[in-house]
Design a protein around this motif. Sequence first.
Motif, PDB file in Angstrom:
ATOM      1  N   ARG A 165       0.928  -1.287  -0.180  1.00  0.00           N
ATOM      2  CA  ARG A 165       0.058   0.101  -0.219  1.00  0.00           C
ATOM      3  C   ARG A 165       0.732   1.264  -0.006  1.00  0.00           C
ATOM      4  NH1 ARG A 165      -4.443   0.156   4.446  1.00  0.00           N
ATOM      5  NH2 ARG A 165      -5.054  -1.593   3.074  1.00  0.00           N
ATOM      6  N   THR A 166       1.922   1.165   0.939  1.00  0.00           N
ATOM      7  CA  THR A 166       2.688   2.311   0.911  1.00  0.00           C
ATOM      8  C   THR A 166       3.584   2.715  -0.343  1.00  0.00           C
ATOM      9  OG1 THR A 166       3.234   1.900   3.244  1.00  0.00           O
ATOM     10  CG2 THR A 166       4.638   3.242   2.100  1.00  0.00           C
ATOM     11  N   CYS A 167       3.990   1.467  -1.061  1.00  0.00           N
ATOM     12  CA  CYS A 167       4.693   1.449  -2.413  1.00  0.00           C
ATOM     13  C   CYS A 167       3.606   2.285  -3.569  1.00  0.00           C
ATOM     14  CB  CYS A 167       5.019   0.318  -3.051  1.00  0.00           C
ATOM     15  SG  CYS A 167       5.621   0.203  -4.525  1.00  0.00           S
ATOM     16  N   ASN A 168       2.299   1.809  -3.394  1.00  0.00           N
ATOM     17  CA  ASN A 168       1.479   2.362  -4.568  1.00  0.00           C
ATOM     18  C   ASN A 168       1.267   3.762  -4.365  1.00  0.00           C
ATOM     19  OD1 ASN A 168       1.461  -0.184  -5.800  1.00  0.00           O
ATOM     20  ND2 ASN A 168      -0.457  -0.864  -4.787  1.00  0.00           N
ATOM     21  N   ALA A 169       1.026   4.038  -2.936  1.00  0.00           N
ATOM     22  CA  ALA A 169       0.860   5.372  -2.479  1.00  0.00           C
ATOM     23  C   ALA A 169       1.978   6.765  -2.912  1.00  0.00           C
ATOM     24  CB  ALA A 169       0.431   5.455  -1.115  1.00  0.00           C
ATOM     25  N   GLU A 170       3.279   5.935  -2.801  1.00  0.00           N
ATOM     26  CA  GLU A 170       4.343   6.738  -2.960  1.00  0.00           C
ATOM     27  C   GLU A 170       4.742   7.046  -4.498  1.00  0.00           C
ATOM     28  OE1 GLU A 170       6.546   8.657  -1.153  1.00  0.00           O
ATOM     29  OE2 GLU A 170       5.693   8.087   0.575  1.00  0.00           O
ATOM     30  N   ALA A 171       4.279   5.823  -5.198  1.00  0.00           N
ATOM     31  CA  ALA A 171       4.687   5.873  -6.703  1.00  0.00           C
ATOM     32  C   ALA A 171       3.355   7.007  -7.224  1.00  0.00           C
ATOM     33  CB  ALA A 171       4.145   4.526  -6.993  1.00  0.00           C
ATOM     34  N   ALA A 172       2.393   6.877  -6.734  1.00  0.00           N
ATOM     35  CA  ALA A 172       1.289   7.732  -7.186  1.00  0.00           C
ATOM     36  C   ALA A 172       1.667   9.085  -7.021  1.00  0.00           C
ATOM     37  CB  ALA A 172      -0.103   7.171  -6.837  1.00  0.00           C
ATOM     38  N   ASN A 173       1.874   9.421  -5.644  1.00  0.00           N
ATOM     39  CA  ASN A 173       2.369  11.139  -5.502  1.00  0.00           C
ATOM     40  C   ASN A 173       3.583  11.405  -6.368  1.00  0.00           C
ATOM     41  OD1 ASN A 173       0.292  11.065  -3.479  1.00  0.00           O
ATOM     42  ND2 ASN A 173       1.568  10.229  -1.755  1.00  0.00           N
ATOM     43  N   ALA A 174       4.421  10.375  -6.479  1.00  0.00           N
ATOM     44  CA  ALA A 174       5.734  10.723  -7.431  1.00  0.00           C
ATOM     45  C   ALA A 174       5.266  11.191  -8.645  1.00  0.00           C
ATOM     46  CB  ALA A 174       6.859   9.819  -7.418  1.00  0.00           C
ATOM     47  N   LEU A 175       4.305  10.465  -9.369  1.00  0.00           N
ATOM     48  CA  LEU A 175       3.913  10.771 -10.661  1.00  0.00           C
ATOM     49  C   LEU A 175       3.023  11.915 -10.722  1.00  0.00           C
ATOM     50  CD1 LEU A 175       2.987   7.274 -11.873  1.00  0.00           C
ATOM     51  CD2 LEU A 175       4.775   8.191 -12.532  1.00  0.00           C
ATOM     52  N   ASP A 176       2.410  12.348  -9.704  1.00  0.00           N
ATOM     53  CA  ASP A 176       1.857  13.724  -9.510  1.00  0.00           C
ATOM     54  C   ASP A 176       2.646  14.738  -9.802  1.00  0.00           C
ATOM     55  OD1 ASP A 176      -0.659  12.238  -9.893  1.00  0.00           O
ATOM     56  OD2 ASP A 176      -1.094  12.062  -7.611  1.00  0.00           O
ATOM     57  N   ASP A 177       3.759  14.532  -8.650  1.00  0.00           N
ATOM     58  CA  ASP A 177       4.569  15.881  -8.794  1.00  0.00           C
ATOM     59  C   ASP A 177       5.557  15.919  -9.921  1.00  0.00           C
ATOM     60  OD1 ASP A 177       3.536  16.214  -6.204  1.00  0.00           O
ATOM     61  OD2 ASP A 177       5.258  14.798  -5.054  1.00  0.00           O
ATOM     62  N   ALA A 178       5.777  14.951 -10.315  1.00  0.00           N
ATOM     63  CA  ALA A 178       6.638  14.931 -11.920  1.00  0.00           C
ATOM     64  C   ALA A 178       5.819  14.611 -13.003  1.00  0.00           C
ATOM     65  CB  ALA A 178       7.910  13.968 -11.735  1.00  0.00           C
ATOM     66  N   GLU A 179       5.311  15.829 -13.683  1.00  0.00           N
ATOM     67  CA  GLU A 179       4.505  15.598 -14.973  1.00  0.00           C
ATOM     68  C   GLU A 179       5.274  14.773 -15.973  1.00  0.00           C
ATOM     69  OE1 GLU A 179       3.268  19.514 -15.697  1.00  0.00           O
ATOM     70  OE2 GLU A 179       1.982  19.601 -13.709  1.00  0.00           O
ATOM     71  N   THR A 180       6.648  14.994 -15.690  1.00  0.00           N
ATOM     72  CA  THR A 180       7.370  14.429 -17.017  1.00  0.00           C
ATOM     73  C   THR A 180       7.179  12.785 -17.226  1.00  0.00           C
ATOM     74  OG1 THR A 180       8.927  16.172 -16.886  1.00  0.00           O
ATOM     75  CG2 THR A 180       9.772  14.423 -18.187  1.00  0.00           C
ATOM     76  N   PHE A 181       7.187  12.166 -16.005  1.00  0.00           N
ATOM     77  CA  PHE A 181       7.212  10.730 -15.991  1.00  0.00           C
ATOM     78  C   PHE A 181       6.030   9.872 -16.063  1.00  0.00           C
ATOM     79  CE2 PHE A 181      10.763  11.925 -12.516  1.00  0.00           C
ATOM     80  CZ  PHE A 181      11.522  12.037 -13.857  1.00  0.00           C
ATOM     81  N   ASP A 182       6.099   8.654 -16.742  1.00  0.00           N
ATOM     82  CA  ASP A 182       4.820   7.882 -16.889  1.00  0.00           C
ATOM     83  C   ASP A 182       4.769   6.869 -16.031  1.00  0.00           C
ATOM     84  OD1 ASP A 182       3.911   9.297 -19.386  1.00  0.00           O
ATOM     85  OD2 ASP A 182       5.274   8.292 -20.504  1.00  0.00           O
ATOM     86  N   ALA A 183       6.158   6.272 -15.395  1.00  0.00           N
ATOM     87  CA  ALA A 183       6.169   5.091 -14.671  1.00  0.00           C
ATOM     88  C   ALA A 183       7.461   5.472 -13.755  1.00  0.00           C
ATOM     89  CB  ALA A 183       6.207   3.944 -15.359  1.00  0.00           C
ATOM     90  N   ILE A 184       7.370   4.814 -12.657  1.00  0.00           N
ATOM     91  CA  ILE A 184       8.682   4.954 -11.649  1.00  0.00           C
ATOM     92  C   ILE A 184       8.912   3.559 -10.974  1.00  0.00           C
ATOM     93  CG2 ILE A 184       9.610   6.034  -9.486  1.00  0.00           C
ATOM     94  CD1 ILE A 184       7.855   8.186 -10.266  1.00  0.00           C
ATOM     95  N   VAL A 185      10.135   3.033 -10.992  1.00  0.00           N
ATOM     96  CA  VAL A 185      10.542   1.792 -10.298  1.00  0.00           C
ATOM     97  C   VAL A 185      11.785   2.147  -9.413  1.00  0.00           C
ATOM     98  CG1 VAL A 185      11.618  -0.483 -10.842  1.00  0.00           C
ATOM     99  CG2 VAL A 185       9.884   0.552 -12.350  1.00  0.00           C
ATOM    100  N   TRP A 186      11.733   1.475  -8.102  1.00  0.00           N
ATOM    101  CA  TRP A 186      12.660   1.536  -7.167  1.00  0.00           C
ATOM    102  C   TRP A 186      13.179   0.007  -7.208  1.00  0.00           C
ATOM    103  CZ3 TRP A 186       8.180   4.348  -6.183  1.00  0.00           C
ATOM    104  CH2 TRP A 186       8.192   5.440  -5.792  1.00  0.00           C
TER     105      TRP A 186
END
Length: 557
Positions: A102-123
């Motif tokens: 749940r935390t991963c999904n939330a962080e990823a969604a927030n990161a995509l909202d903050d950075a308009e350039t990105f389509d997907a993020i992977v840690w």
Amino acid sequence: MAEKPEIHGSRQDSGQSSGQSSRARRSLSFQLAVALTLALLPIGILAAVLAADGIRSAREAELVRAENQFRATARVVDDLLSVDFLVLRALLRNESGLHEGRTCNAEAANALDDAETFDAIVWADGLGRPICESRGGIKPSAAELTRLAAESEREHLIWPGGDHVFFAVREEPETGKPGLVVATASVSRLKARLREIAAMEGAATVWLGDKPILGNPPDDAAAPGGLLTVRRLAESGGRDQVVAAGPLSIAPFALTTVVPATRLAVADVLAIAAPSLMWIAALLIGWMVVRRFVVRPLQNMASGVRAYGAGDNLVRLSGRAGRTDEMQAFAETFDTMAQDMAEARHEVDAALSEQRRLTREVHHRVKNNLQIIASLISIQAREADGADVARAYASIQMRVGALSIVHRWLYEESEAQGVDFTALTHDLCASLQQIIPSAKLVEPRINTHLERLHISQDAAVPLAFLITEVIAFAARLAAAEGREKMVIDIHVRRTETGGELQICSDAFGEDDPLAPTETRAAARIVNGMVRQLRGHLNFDADVPCYTVGFPLKPRVG
């Protein structure tokens, strides 16, 4: 005779030298133009150098401006991309709770909202193994994650081709902690992200590898290499452009900027061309001034001098000398000299006219005196008792009468043509036809066949005496033969060398009674007259005739 070829050769050499000198001459206008050109040539060279330096400086300024524009645009692009890397670095450091779904999904969604350039993020961890990733979008493969984790650079960008790009940020994490974050950005999102550079001066093209993702590159332009290049492109039928191309700090991005070449203002063009224009203006003004104040007055005065030499004594140069003091002084000197020469010529003409008048008066008085003497001799001859005395008086009278007739025609002489020998011969023959019968000799008939010829004063007296003596001698010969009448033919004709006098009569006989070897008075007088004429007396026994040549008076004008 041997020296004549040398003289001829010398004249020929002189003529050739004169011809070469004439060919080597140039007009004063041409020589002054050459002199002014050579005098102003250093200024012209300096003007050309300054003009070329001005053009070169303007071109260099254009290149510097294009380079500055490239660097300004490159900073904007680098700043935009650096912001995206900063977002990823913040996400990498905020790794708490990423192992929970749940935390991963939330962080990823927030990161995509903050950075308009990105389509997907992977840690991922330090070995490239995924820890957390966002939903959806294109993500790097396990092999690409492993390769990105092994890169030495902390920030890296990979373009595997296609329509997306991987942004990677790496750190040295603790065991089990995320050490790598990779974001995927589509090319369309990058275009939208970089679109604000379109508002900058000129035209810009952003390259991703060898593919332009933003802007329109110049025709035939290739992807920039590893070094910044600035060059000028000449556009056919349009305005030139200055193109700067080079890589950006974040590979594999590159940039090409196009700045229109600056059109020089009229003031700039005049400033660059001013030295050359001033040199040309100085050359033209100098040539025009010299032509106006030197060449043209000299040409006008030369035409006046030629007219004066052709006989126009009224020509003066004061009105042809222009407005310079030197030319006016020369013209006034010439006019003074011409005036003095005109006055001297007038005095000489007056003196010559007076001399001719006096000479004609002398001839007239001599003629009158000789006529008086001839009349006195005629009167005295009538009182002579014997025939021999009468013949002696008649002989003297014929000679004095011949002199009188000569002086009459010397009085009537034309200065241009000389003494009219035809009229003189007619008068002599008429006088002899009157005097010879009075000497109790024969009655002569003199036939004249005369061309119109003119002789000089020097030839008039010898010819008159020669005609008189030959006719009188023929009359004495005829009288000695017992004849009462005698026929004499006189021919005067023009020849190639001058004139020719021919006296024919059958009284001469077959022998030459007037040969130079004869001692009689008539022979001595006739041959003396022939010597004065510098001629030769020829006798033709077949006719019989005496022939002698004589010079003609050259015509004046």
